[in-house]
Scaffold this motif. Structure first.
Motif, PDB file in Angstrom:
ATOM      1  N   GLY A   1      63.522  46.712  52.969  1.00 40.81           N
ATOM      2  CA  GLY A   1      63.118  47.852  52.146  1.00 40.81           C
ATOM      3  C   GLY A   1      61.902  47.581  51.277  1.00 40.81           C
ATOM      4  N   GLY A   2      61.368  46.362  51.356  1.00 39.18           N
ATOM      5  CA  GLY A   2      60.254  45.978  50.476  1.00 39.18           C
ATOM      6  C   GLY A   2      58.954  46.726  50.747  1.00 39.18           C
ATOM      7  N   HIS A   3      58.903  47.439  51.872  1.00 35.54           N
ATOM      8  CA  HIS A   3      57.678  48.197  52.211  1.00 35.54           C
ATOM      9  C   HIS A   3      57.480  49.390  51.278  1.00 35.54           C
ATOM     10  N   ARG A   4      58.511  49.675  50.465  1.00 33.06           N
ATOM     11  CA  ARG A   4      58.333  50.786  49.507  1.00 33.06           C
ATOM     12  C   ARG A   4      57.686  50.317  48.208  1.00 33.06           C
ATOM     13  N   GLY A   5      57.446  49.022  48.099  1.00 35.61           N
ATOM     14  CA  GLY A   5      56.779  48.478  46.918  1.00 35.61           C
ATOM     15  C   GLY A   5      55.259  48.591  47.037  1.00 35.61           C
ATOM     16  N   PRO A   6      54.551  48.170  45.972  1.00 32.51           N
ATOM     17  CA  PRO A   6      53.087  48.307  45.964  1.00 32.51           C
ATOM     18  C   PRO A   6      52.387  47.197  46.763  1.00 32.51           C
ATOM     19  N   LEU A   7      51.130  47.437  47.083  1.00 33.36           N
ATOM     20  CA  LEU A   7      50.302  46.382  47.675  1.00 33.36           C
ATOM     21  C   LEU A   7      49.896  45.435  46.543  1.00 33.36           C
ATOM     22  N   ARG A   8      50.267  44.149  46.661  1.00 32.48           N
ATOM     23  CA  ARG A   8      50.012  43.183  45.570  1.00 32.48           C
ATOM     24  C   ARG A   8      48.602  42.608  45.591  1.00 32.48           C
ATOM     25  N   GLU A   9      48.077  42.396  46.794  1.00 31.35           N
ATOM     26  CA  GLU A   9      46.795  41.683  46.909  1.00 31.35           C
ATOM     27  C   GLU A   9      45.960  42.341  47.992  1.00 31.35           C
ATOM     28  N   ARG A  10      44.658  42.131  47.894  1.00 30.34           N
ATOM     29  CA  ARG A  10      43.847  42.491  49.053  1.00 30.34           C
ATOM     30  C   ARG A  10      42.783  41.439  49.276  1.00 30.34           C
ATOM     31  N   PHE A  11      42.471  41.261  50.556  1.00 26.58           N
ATOM     32  CA  PHE A  11      41.511  40.255  50.986  1.00 26.58           C
ATOM     33  C   PHE A  11      40.191  40.989  51.190  1.00 26.58           C
ATOM     34  N   VAL A  12      39.191  40.629  50.380  1.00 25.31           N
ATOM     35  CA  VAL A  12      37.957  41.418  50.323  1.00 25.31           C
ATOM     36  C   VAL A  12      36.780  40.636  50.910  1.00 25.31           C
ATOM     37  N   ARG A  13      35.970  41.313  51.716  1.00 25.90           N
ATOM     38  CA  ARG A  13      34.731  40.717  52.234  1.00 25.90           C
ATOM     39  C   ARG A  13      33.575  41.274  51.414  1.00 25.90           C
ATOM     40  N   GLU A  14      33.005  40.400  50.594  1.00 21.37           N
ATOM     41  CA  GLU A  14      31.939  40.835  49.694  1.00 21.37           C
ATOM     42  C   GLU A  14      30.581  40.658  50.351  1.00 21.37           C
ATOM     43  N   ALA A  15      29.551  41.128  49.645  1.00 23.14           N
ATOM     44  CA  ALA A  15      28.184  40.928  50.111  1.00 23.14           C
ATOM     45  C   ALA A  15      27.965  39.438  50.348  1.00 23.14           C
ATOM     46  N   GLY A  16      27.201  39.116  51.386  1.00 17.66           N
ATOM     47  CA  GLY A  16      26.952  37.715  51.707  1.00 17.66           C
ATOM     48  C   GLY A  16      28.117  37.096  52.469  1.00 17.66           C
ATOM     49  N   ASP A  17      29.030  37.963  52.938  1.00 16.50           N
ATOM     50  CA  ASP A  17      30.175  37.519  53.728  1.00 16.50           C
ATOM     51  C   ASP A  17      31.038  36.487  53.009  1.00 16.50           C
ATOM     52  N   ARG A  18      31.184  36.666  51.706  1.00 14.80           N
ATOM     53  CA  ARG A  18      32.144  35.854  50.957  1.00 14.80           C
ATOM     54  C   ARG A  18      33.489  36.537  51.028  1.00 14.80           C
ATOM     55  N   LEU A  19      34.523  35.739  51.236  1.00 15.31           N
ATOM     56  CA  LEU A  19      35.877  36.280  51.322  1.00 15.31           C
ATOM     57  C   LEU A  19      36.656  35.874  50.085  1.00 15.31           C
ATOM     58  N   ARG A  20      37.441  36.803  49.592  1.00 13.45           N
ATOM     59  CA  ARG A  20      38.115  36.570  48.318  1.00 13.45           C
ATOM     60  C   ARG A  20      39.422  37.346  48.305  1.00 13.45           C
ATOM     61  N   LEU A  21      40.459  36.714  47.747  1.00 11.26           N
ATOM     62  CA  LEU A  21      41.741  37.394  47.600  1.00 11.26           C
ATOM     63  C   LEU A  21      41.812  37.972  46.198  1.00 11.26           C
ATOM     64  N   GLU A  22      42.091  39.257  46.122  1.00 10.97           N
ATOM     65  CA  GLU A  22      42.063  39.949  44.830  1.00 10.97           C
ATOM     66  C   GLU A  22      43.476  40.426  44.494  1.00 10.97           C
ATOM     67  N   ARG A  23      43.923  40.195  43.284  1.00  9.29           N
ATOM     68  CA  ARG A  23      45.244  40.648  42.835  1.00  9.29           C
ATOM     69  C   ARG A  23      45.131  42.133  42.468  1.00  9.29           C
ATOM     70  N   LEU A  24      46.018  42.956  42.980  1.00 11.43           N
ATOM     71  CA  LEU A  24      45.968  44.389  42.684  1.00 11.43           C
ATOM     72  C   LEU A  24      47.122  44.834  41.804  1.00 11.43           C
ATOM     73  N   ASP A  25      48.237  44.109  41.899  1.00 10.16           N
ATOM     74  CA  ASP A  25      49.457  44.580  41.243  1.00 10.16           C
ATOM     75  C   ASP A  25      50.294  43.365  40.875  1.00 10.16           C
ATOM     76  N   ASP A  26      50.886  43.381  39.671  1.00 11.15           N
ATOM     77  CA  ASP A  26      51.618  42.216  39.178  1.00 11.15           C
ATOM     78  C   ASP A  26      53.077  42.155  39.615  1.00 11.15           C
ATOM     79  N   THR A  27      53.491  43.107  40.431  1.00 12.41           N
ATOM     80  CA  THR A  27      54.870  43.045  40.937  1.00 12.41           C
ATOM     81  C   THR A  27      55.090  41.684  41.595  1.00 12.41           C
ATOM     82  N   PRO A  28      56.130  40.946  41.160  1.00 17.37           N
ATOM     83  CA  PRO A  28      56.322  39.609  41.751  1.00 17.37           C
ATOM     84  C   PRO A  28      56.773  39.676  43.206  1.00 17.37           C
ATOM     85  N   TRP A  29      56.583  38.581  43.908  1.00 17.95           N
ATOM     86  CA  TRP A  29      57.121  38.485  45.263  1.00 17.95           C
ATOM     87  C   TRP A  29      58.631  38.389  45.165  1.00 17.95           C
TER      88      TRP A  29
END
Ligand code: FE2
Length: 279
Positions: free
Chosen positions: A184-212
């Motif tokens: 049932g955990g799919h009803r929770g929020p998206l916690r993180e997103r993996f972002v491709r920034e300018a210059g092809d830098r990859l970074r994990l960004e925290r979106l929500d503080d809901t614990p795992w």
């Protein structure tokens, strides 16, 4: 065609387990092909390809280059202090990704067809788009842990549509590192997103503080070879390291609905290979 009972389970749990979705012969064919791909994989050759990239960006560049290719990635514990393989190559590869479903005829056949198209329609994917395939080895003894995460972190669409198709190519048990998921955990929020920034830098960004979830909240998905596990992109899941003598090979497809907007910040972009559906 899914039954009402199966659709209820999908909505309630965030996953659906379909035993015997693939025949033993189909599974044997891709497993054999997988071992051939490993045989053809040369870890040294790839290092040479990335020799022009700054060391701190090496992993990012390797991942981005694999979006439209078939590249091997080693297990973290595969190399010794000198950077040499500790054991034979066939027991050292963590995964091969991420366009096997478009570039390899055996995986192409396995990844497409009317049964998958019908299933995707039942799961609500109106215009399935197959972005990524991964062949995951989970090697005996050194198969690495994959911590709690949500696959939607890597394939953001508005609204969320990414759905994972996880095929067991070998029996997956608690001993060899099966999936664990929060019912049932799919009803929770998206916690993180993996972002491709300018210059092809990859970074994990925290979106929500809901614990795992805690490990006590996780359900093991122990399945036999040939089983297909579908799960919702927001479903929190992980897999434990494999300390057993049994490999746990699996193959995954990540599929979004083309009617939803695919975020331009997602790491995986298609620039050369066209995006295809299940047929
Ligand atoms: Fe995942």
């Amino acid at each position: 065609m899914l039954s009402a009972h199966q659709l209820d389970a999908w909505q309630r749990d965030g996953w659906l387990v379909l035993p015997h979705f693939k025949s033993p012969a189909e599974v044997a064919a891709v497993r054999e092909r997988a071992l051939q791909l490993v045989e053809a994989f040369d870890p040294g050759e790839q290092a040479a390809v990335f020799s022009t990239v700054r060391p701190e960006r090496l992993a990012d560049a390797a991942l981005i280059a694999s979006a439209e290719a078939m590249h091997g990635f080693l297990e973290e514990e595969a190399l010794d202090d000198q950077g040499r393989l500790r054991q034979p190559k066939a027991a050292s590869v963590n995964k091969i990704g991420h366009a096997l479903h478009d570039l390899d005829p055996v995986f192409d056949a396995f990844s497409h067809g009317p049964a998958l198209a019908a299933l995707a329609a039942d799961l609500g994917l109106r215009q399935p788009q197959l972005w990524q395939s991964m062949l995951i080895f989970k090697q005996p003894g050194i198969g690495g842990e994959v911590r709690w995460h949500q696959d939607a972190s890597f394939f953001v669409t508005h609204p969320h549509t990414v759905t994972t198709f996880w095929f067991a190519l070998e029996d997956a048990t608690r001993d060899n590192g099966c999936l664990w998921a929060e019912r049932g955990g799919h009803r929770g929020p998206l916690r993180e997103r993996f972002v491709r920034e300018a210059g092809d830098r990859l970074r994990l960004e925290r979106l929500d503080d809901t614990p795992w979830p805690t490990t006590a909240e996780a359900q093991p998905l122990e399945v036999q070879a040939g089983t297909l596990v579908c799960f919702h992109g927001l479903l929190p899941h992980y897999s434990a390291p494999n300390r057993s003598p049994q490999r746990r090979m699996a193959y995954t497809l990540h599929v979004t609905d083309g009617t939803a907007a695919y975020s331009p910040l997602n790491w995986l972009r298609r620039e050369r290979l066209p995006l295809r559906g299940f047929v």
